[in-house]
Design a protein around this motif. Structure first.
Motif, PDB file in Angstrom:
ATOM      1  N   VAL A  91      54.024  84.892  23.997  1.00  0.00           N
ATOM      2  CA  VAL A  91      52.602  84.861  24.617  1.00  0.00           C
ATOM      3  C   VAL A  91      52.406  83.655  25.296  1.00  0.00           C
ATOM      4  O   VAL A  91      51.663  83.838  26.460  1.00  0.00           O
ATOM      5  CB  VAL A  91      51.763  85.053  23.251  1.00  0.00           C
ATOM      6  CG1 VAL A  91      50.171  84.934  23.634  1.00  0.00           C
ATOM      7  CG2 VAL A  91      51.857  86.341  22.578  1.00  0.00           C
ATOM      8  N   ALA A  92      52.885  82.613  24.753  1.00  0.00           N
ATOM      9  CA  ALA A  92      52.595  81.221  25.622  1.00  0.00           C
ATOM     10  C   ALA A  92      53.158  81.372  27.005  1.00  0.00           C
ATOM     11  O   ALA A  92      52.603  80.804  28.076  1.00  0.00           O
ATOM     12  CB  ALA A  92      53.004  80.252  24.711  1.00  0.00           C
ATOM     13  N   LEU A  93      54.415  81.900  26.911  1.00  0.00           N
ATOM     14  CA  LEU A  93      54.919  81.963  28.468  1.00  0.00           C
ATOM     15  C   LEU A  93      54.314  82.878  29.450  1.00  0.00           C
ATOM     16  O   LEU A  93      54.363  82.873  30.544  1.00  0.00           O
ATOM     17  CB  LEU A  93      56.657  82.135  28.243  1.00  0.00           C
ATOM     18  CG  LEU A  93      57.428  81.263  27.645  1.00  0.00           C
ATOM     19  CD1 LEU A  93      58.856  81.736  27.767  1.00  0.00           C
ATOM     20  CD2 LEU A  93      57.376  80.184  28.775  1.00  0.00           C
ATOM     21  N   ALA A  94      53.716  83.938  28.853  1.00  0.00           N
ATOM     22  CA  ALA A  94      52.985  84.875  29.500  1.00  0.00           C
ATOM     23  C   ALA A  94      51.706  84.343  29.952  1.00  0.00           C
ATOM     24  O   ALA A  94      51.408  84.670  31.265  1.00  0.00           O
ATOM     25  CB  ALA A  94      52.631  86.281  28.531  1.00  0.00           C
ATOM     26  N   VAL A  95      50.881  83.783  29.100  1.00  0.00           N
ATOM     27  CA  VAL A  95      49.702  83.178  29.565  1.00  0.00           C
ATOM     28  C   VAL A  95      50.052  81.913  30.875  1.00  0.00           C
ATOM     29  O   VAL A  95      49.359  81.698  31.727  1.00  0.00           O
ATOM     30  CB  VAL A  95      49.080  82.432  28.198  1.00  0.00           C
ATOM     31  CG1 VAL A  95      47.870  81.593  28.926  1.00  0.00           C
ATOM     32  CG2 VAL A  95      48.442  83.558  27.499  1.00  0.00           C
ATOM     33  N   ALA A  96      51.068  81.175  30.513  1.00  0.00           N
ATOM     34  CA  ALA A  96      51.511  80.204  31.442  1.00  0.00           C
ATOM     35  C   ALA A  96      51.969  81.028  32.806  1.00  0.00           C
ATOM     36  O   ALA A  96      51.440  80.422  33.883  1.00  0.00           O
ATOM     37  CB  ALA A  96      52.509  79.505  30.894  1.00  0.00           C
ATOM     38  N   ALA A  97      52.490  81.890  32.781  1.00  0.00           N
ATOM     39  CA  ALA A  97      52.837  82.521  34.007  1.00  0.00           C
ATOM     40  C   ALA A  97      51.634  83.273  34.752  1.00  0.00           C
ATOM     41  O   ALA A  97      51.685  83.198  35.916  1.00  0.00           O
ATOM     42  CB  ALA A  97      53.935  84.123  33.646  1.00  0.00           C
TER      43      ALA A  97
END
Length: 70
Positions: free
Chosen positions: A36-42
């Motif tokens: 989820v954190a990587l998706a938000v960062a992307a």
């Protein structure tokens, strides 16, 4: 698409994306929360580069400076 993100908003989004990615690479955030954190960062990086946020457009929010009429 009209731009609806100002420079300050773009910089803040890039900083948050960097922190989230750093936390993931350091294995502080793992598992589902890491994904989820990587998706938000992307999403933050993408919206920062195109200067347009779909949620801002949906709610009519703009952080771009207003043009002054003389």
């Amino acid at each position: 698409m009209k731009k609806n993100l100002g420079n300050a908003d773009r910089i803040i989004r890039l900083c948050i994306a960097g922190v989230l990615a750093l936390l993931w690479f350091q294995n502080i955030i793992t598992g589902t929360w890491g994904i989820v954190a990587l998706a938000v960062a992307a999403v933050f990086v993408l919206t920062s580069f195109v200067s347009w946020c779909p949620l801002y457009a949906m709610f009519g929010i703009k952080s771009t400076p207003k043009k002054q009429v003389q």
